[in-house]
Design a protein around this motif. Structure first.
Motif, PDB file in Angstrom:
ATOM      1  N   UNK A 424      24.366   2.177  66.989  1.00 48.59           N
ATOM      2  CA  UNK A 424      23.873   3.482  67.669  1.00 48.59           C
ATOM      3  C   UNK A 424      24.036   4.650  66.572  1.00 48.59           C
ATOM      4  N   UNK A 425      23.036   5.421  66.438  1.00 53.58           N
ATOM      5  CA  UNK A 425      22.796   6.519  65.640  1.00 53.58           C
ATOM      6  C   UNK A 425      21.359   6.983  65.504  1.00 53.58           C
ATOM      7  N   UNK A 426      21.286   8.283  65.135  1.00 57.49           N
ATOM      8  CA  UNK A 426      20.230   8.807  64.883  1.00 57.49           C
ATOM      9  C   UNK A 426      19.286   7.946  64.014  1.00 57.49           C
ATOM     10  N   UNK A 427      17.977   7.682  64.621  1.00 60.92           N
ATOM     11  CA  UNK A 427      16.990   6.911  63.732  1.00 60.92           C
ATOM     12  C   UNK A 427      17.504   5.504  63.200  1.00 60.92           C
ATOM     13  N   UNK A 428      18.595   5.013  63.983  1.00 61.46           N
ATOM     14  CA  UNK A 428      19.368   3.998  63.386  1.00 61.46           C
ATOM     15  C   UNK A 428      18.244   2.535  63.389  1.00 61.46           C
ATOM     16  N   UNK A 429      17.068   2.886  64.309  1.00 62.21           N
ATOM     17  CA  UNK A 429      16.227   1.722  64.199  1.00 62.21           C
ATOM     18  C   UNK A 429      15.503   1.627  62.664  1.00 62.21           C
ATOM     19  N   UNK A 430      15.455   2.700  61.943  1.00 56.64           N
ATOM     20  CA  UNK A 430      14.896   2.681  60.551  1.00 56.64           C
ATOM     21  C   UNK A 430      15.859   2.201  59.783  1.00 56.64           C
ATOM     22  N   UNK A 431      16.931   1.512  59.859  1.00 55.83           N
ATOM     23  CA  UNK A 431      17.963   1.007  59.034  1.00 55.83           C
ATOM     24  C   UNK A 431      17.304  -0.097  57.850  1.00 55.83           C
ATOM     25  N   UNK A 432      17.478   0.097  56.963  1.00 56.44           N
ATOM     26  CA  UNK A 432      16.628  -1.030  55.984  1.00 56.44           C
ATOM     27  C   UNK A 432      17.535  -2.311  56.167  1.00 56.44           C
ATOM     28  N   UNK A 433      16.868  -3.479  55.616  1.00 59.86           N
ATOM     29  CA  UNK A 433      17.236  -4.795  55.901  1.00 59.86           C
ATOM     30  C   UNK A 433      18.344  -5.018  54.795  1.00 59.86           C
ATOM     31  N   UNK A 434      18.433  -4.367  53.647  1.00 66.11           N
ATOM     32  CA  UNK A 434      19.461  -4.499  52.500  1.00 66.11           C
ATOM     33  C   UNK A 434      20.785  -3.908  53.060  1.00 66.11           C
ATOM     34  N   UNK A 435      20.807  -2.783  53.772  1.00 67.75           N
ATOM     35  CA  UNK A 435      21.940  -2.265  54.466  1.00 67.75           C
ATOM     36  C   UNK A 435      22.542  -2.997  55.632  1.00 67.75           C
ATOM     37  N   UNK A 436      21.507  -3.562  56.506  1.00 69.95           N
ATOM     38  CA  UNK A 436      22.081  -4.681  57.464  1.00 69.95           C
ATOM     39  C   UNK A 436      22.809  -5.791  56.742  1.00 69.95           C
ATOM     40  N   UNK A 437      22.182  -6.507  55.868  1.00 72.12           N
ATOM     41  CA  UNK A 437      22.885  -7.454  55.133  1.00 72.12           C
ATOM     42  C   UNK A 437      24.285  -6.958  54.646  1.00 72.12           C
ATOM     43  N   UNK A 438      24.276  -5.677  54.170  1.00 70.66           N
ATOM     44  CA  UNK A 438      25.619  -5.374  53.712  1.00 70.66           C
ATOM     45  C   UNK A 438      26.574  -5.264  54.805  1.00 70.66           C
ATOM     46  N   UNK A 439      26.227  -4.897  55.898  1.00 69.40           N
ATOM     47  CA  UNK A 439      27.132  -4.655  57.191  1.00 69.40           C
ATOM     48  C   UNK A 439      27.333  -6.266  57.755  1.00 69.40           C
ATOM     49  N   UNK A 440      26.423  -7.043  57.675  1.00 70.26           N
ATOM     50  CA  UNK A 440      26.726  -8.316  58.153  1.00 70.26           C
ATOM     51  C   UNK A 440      27.532  -8.971  57.285  1.00 70.26           C
ATOM     52  N   UNK A 455      24.278 -11.557  64.709  1.00 75.03           N
ATOM     53  CA  UNK A 455      22.954 -10.989  64.891  1.00 75.03           C
ATOM     54  C   UNK A 455      23.557  -9.345  64.898  1.00 75.03           C
ATOM     55  N   UNK A 456      22.699  -8.415  64.329  1.00 78.74           N
ATOM     56  CA  UNK A 456      22.957  -7.099  64.239  1.00 78.74           C
ATOM     57  C   UNK A 456      21.824  -6.305  64.507  1.00 78.74           C
ATOM     58  N   UNK A 457      22.017  -5.668  65.807  1.00 79.48           N
ATOM     59  CA  UNK A 457      20.821  -4.711  66.387  1.00 79.48           C
ATOM     60  C   UNK A 457      21.141  -3.371  66.057  1.00 79.48           C
ATOM     61  N   UNK A 458      20.119  -2.550  66.386  1.00 79.41           N
ATOM     62  CA  UNK A 458      20.120  -1.162  66.240  1.00 79.41           C
ATOM     63  C   UNK A 458      19.530  -0.171  67.369  1.00 79.41           C
ATOM     64  N   UNK A 459      20.177   0.853  67.762  1.00 79.96           N
ATOM     65  CA  UNK A 459      19.680   1.636  68.871  1.00 79.96           C
ATOM     66  C   UNK A 459      19.509   2.965  68.630  1.00 79.96           C
ATOM     67  N   UNK A 460      18.507   3.654  68.441  1.00 79.83           N
ATOM     68  CA  UNK A 460      18.198   5.128  67.682  1.00 79.83           C
ATOM     69  C   UNK A 460      18.444   5.767  69.056  1.00 79.83           C
ATOM     70  N   UNK A 461      18.943   6.959  68.755  1.00 79.46           N
ATOM     71  CA  UNK A 461      18.943   8.197  69.746  1.00 79.46           C
ATOM     72  C   UNK A 461      17.823   9.168  69.728  1.00 79.46           C
TER      73      UNK A 461
END
Length: 468
Positions: A424-440, A455-461
């Protein structure tokens, strides 16, 4: 949907459907279990392996077995092996449903196998299938000549006479043993079905390309020739489920038809087999991907692995024919390197090497399957998860998007099976794929989640000052 039986299937009376090919055994099997569980086609000999299901017959559960067609053939031929498998099922039957085709009349094969069945000293119920309408009922009377008693005329395809058949089956079943409190034996259906390990055996699907040794592996695990095997590729057509118990619990293991490239699948029957394999994979908790270690990783193996990942199943990589591999270290490295390059989500997948034919090291497979299922069901505490999340953000700040840095606030695990997380976070839905891979990758390494899809999902506020 068919209700869950209150007793383990091993305690249920066994009813076996037998007869020559193309008399409608699988159609009758599907009718009695209440769903399309066995493949059905106009082609004779579709059923090759025994298929089991649970049917509710007049208030009583039975273990129903569909068998391959009985045919005269040399013992070492495919049809000879199919007949041996069918005869093995008949030997454990409490009741045999001997099925003939009323439209075709009595054939020499019917007469031959009716005589053989009479010698087995098992209760037999004679069925005259495909007896639609008056003409079919009249043709069914010819079955008296087989000496197996009064035939039951029915049409499994249209459902005619099935009610009468159920009464006849119920009358011939062995006496029912008194069971303990059924409420204690009944499975608990409370809770979140998607996120809680269900009661019952661990569901496992054995998948792979044709001729990788899937059926041989299942036979070795069972300690009996349950599945038809041989040098011919594509012997398994339907998905066959069996129950296996070890010292730690039960498994429901499904042997599936080999999956080939779509471009090579042109027959309707093979398309049905592939559909059954994919359906078995969807119902499984763990997929055992069997590879022929002497051939290495084929592109189709990678496609099957991608399918496992897409369906979100835990995976165990089973390298069969390991005894025939000369340079084992190089072979293992080449296979794992290919998987890590082509399938990042399969990184750390457990690998078991064995020979299904000789049984060498096969005992290592089921413990690996159970460990993979535990990872697949893993839960990470929220506090521990967010402490990790803060350290990952400090190590590498979220990137700039349109000149503004994303503000990621917290993370939580919303479900397991497979492990699924939401940021969850501000504009989290815009998180790039490479940063998602870093977190995964960080989740996988820190919380020991090898070889399962994450599975890594994002929710923007929403910004209350933004224009609507």
């Amino acid at each position: 949907m068919r209700p869950v039986p209150p007793l383990p299937t091993a305690d249920l009376p066994v009813v076996v459907i037998a007869g020559r090919p193309n008399v409608g055994k699988s159609t009758l099997f599907n009718r009695l279990v209440g769903r399309r569980q066995a493949l059905v086609a106009d082609t004779p000999g579709v059923t090759r392996d025994r298929k089991e299901g649970v049917a509710l017959i007049r208030g009583r559960y039975v273990r129903l077995i569909d068998t391959a067609g009985l045919e005269e053939a040399a013992p070492d031929s495919l049809f000879g092996r199919m007949r041996a498998s069918s005869e093995s099922a008949l030997h454990e039957a409490d009741l045999i449903l001997f099925c003939i085709d009323a439209r075709s009349g009595i054939t020499p094969a019917d007469e031959h196998f009716a005589q053989w069945i009479r010698r087995q000293n098992r209760p037999v119920l004679l069925l005259a299938n495909k007896a639609e309408g008056r003409q079919g009922t009249a043709s069914a009377l010819e079955a008296y000549a087989l000496g197996l008693g009064e035939p039951v005329a029915l049409s499994a395809e249209h459902g005619e006479g099935v009610t009468d058949l159920m009464w006849e089956i119920a009358e011939r079943l062995p006496p029912e043993h008194a069971s303990e409190d059924s409420a204690e034996n009944a499975p608990d259906t409370d809770g979140d079905e998607e996120d809680t390990r269900p009661a019952g055996p661990l569901r496992v699907a054995i998948v792979g390309r044709p001729n990788a040794g899937k059926s041989t592996l299942l036979n070795t695990l069972l300690g009996e020739e349950r599945m038809i095997t041989g040098p011919e590729p594509g012997l398994t057509r339907d998905s066959i489920a069996v129950t296996l118990r070890d010292e730690d619990g039960e498994f429901e293991i499904v042997d599936t038809a080999g999956l080939r490239k779509k471009a090579r699948i042109d027959e309707t029957l093979e398309k049905m087999s592939v559909s059954a394999s994919i359906e078995a994979l969807k119902m499984a908790e763990v997929a055992v991907l069997v590879l022929d270690a002497t051939l290495g990783v084929h592109e189709q193996d990678l496609q099957i692995a991608r399918l496992i990942e897409r369906e979100g199943r835990a995976c165990v990589l089973a390298l069969n024919k390991w005894d025939a591999v000369e340079d084992r270290t190089a072979t293992r490295k080449a296979i794992l390197d290919r998987l890590s390059i082509s399938l990042a989500q399969m990184r750390g997948v457990p690998v078991v090497t064995f020979s299904a034919l000789t049984g060498s090291a096969v005992h290592k497979l089921l413990p690996a399957v159970r460990e993979a299922a535990e990872v697949w069901n893993a839960r990470v505490p929220t506090g521990e998860l967010n402490r990790w999340f803060e350290s990952m953000l400090e190590r590498h700040q979220p990137p700039l998007v349109n000149g503004k840095r994303l503000k990621l606030r917290y993370i939580t695990q919303v479900k397991s099976r497979p492990p699924t997380f939401v940021i969850f976070g501000t504009r989290a839905e815009q998180l790039p794929e490479d940063y998602k891979r870093y977190l995964v990758n960080g989740l996988r390494d820190t919380f020991d989640l090898p070889g399962v899809p994450i599975r890594l999902q994002t929710r923007g506020t929403k910004n209350p000052y933004a224009e609507s």
